[in-house]
Design an enzyme around this catalytic site. Structure first.
Site, short mmCIF file in Angstrom:
data_model
loop_
_atom_site.label_atom_id
_atom_site.label_comp_id
_atom_site.label_asym_id
_atom_site.label_seq_id
_atom_site.Cartn_x
_atom_site.Cartn_y
_atom_site.Cartn_z
N ASP A 144 0.84 -1.19 0.00
CA ASP A 144 0.00 0.00 0.00
C ASP A 144 0.88 1.24 0.00
OD1 ASP A 144 -2.48 -1.38 0.14
OD2 ASP A 144 -2.25 -1.64 2.29
N ASP A 178 -7.08 -1.08 -4.63
CA ASP A 178 -8.14 -0.64 -3.72
C ASP A 178 -8.96 0.49 -4.34
OD1 ASP A 178 -7.18 -2.43 -1.79
OD2 ASP A 178 -5.83 -0.93 -0.95
#
Length: 198
Positions: A144, A178
């Site tokens: 991430d 995401d």
């Protein structure tokens, strides 16, 4: 939109997601951060579980999560093909394609990253195809990097529960996969009447 274009969208999002993750993983120390603006940063972390850092307990939690994701992608693929056969709206086709691309992006991390990278730490940048991988098949960590701390400060004391506490909005760190999933779900919600017009 043709089914071919839908799968091309899946492929483009998937490639961009993986290129970005591999670049971050092989060029950043864990927790390295680049500040573009106070509210927009690239901040490298790894997520061992589901969205928002939730983890399934036990030795087989990560394996169960990865296997669930794989089954879900097959279900999403069936939904995409079925929607095309039923001549569903382009809104629905695009939404499903984005959700599928995002799910595949995070599955790749979970399946492969543990065996092709060594450990990312605050003192070591990971290398690809390392002879000392950090994990095993199906136990990789999801990379991430996008961080948007739009507002930080103490909340007014009159607020129930959180009053007087330090708070960051928006505190999540996420990746392009995401974003694709969120945009796909957003299309389903915001354009609901056009998505499910039939």
């Amino acid at each position: 939109m043709s089914l071919k274009k839908a799968y091309l969208l899946v492929l483009v999002v998937l490639v961009l997601d993986q290129v970005l993750k591999i670049y971050i993983k092989t060029n950043f120390l864990l927790n390295d951060e680049i500040i573009f603006f106070d509210w927009f940063r690239i901040h490298f972390i790894e997520n061992e579980g589901m969205a928002w850092g939730v983890e399934l307990p036990g030795d087989y939690g990560k394996l169960a999560l990865t296997l669930f994701r794989i089954v879900a992608v097959f279900g999403i693929g069936w939904w995409l093909n079925d929607s095309f056969k039923k001549k569903a709206s382009n809104y629905l086709i695009v939404a499903i394609a984005l959700i599928m691309a995002g799910a595949l992006g995070n599955i790749i991390d979970s399946i492969f990253y543990g065996v092709i990278f060594n450990e990312s730490t605050p003192g070591q940048i990971a290398t690809m195809f390392s002879d000392q991988p950090y994990g095993t098949w199906f136990h990789g960590k999801v990379v991430d990097m996008f961080y948007f701390p739009i507002w930080k400060g103490y909340l007014p004391s009159w607020l129930p529960i959180w009053g007087g506490k330090y708070f960051t909005f928006f505190n999540a760190i996420f990746n392009l996969a995401d974003v694709a999933i969120s945009v796909g779900v957003g299309i389903l919600i915001i354009f609901n009447k056009k998505v499910f017009k039939n």
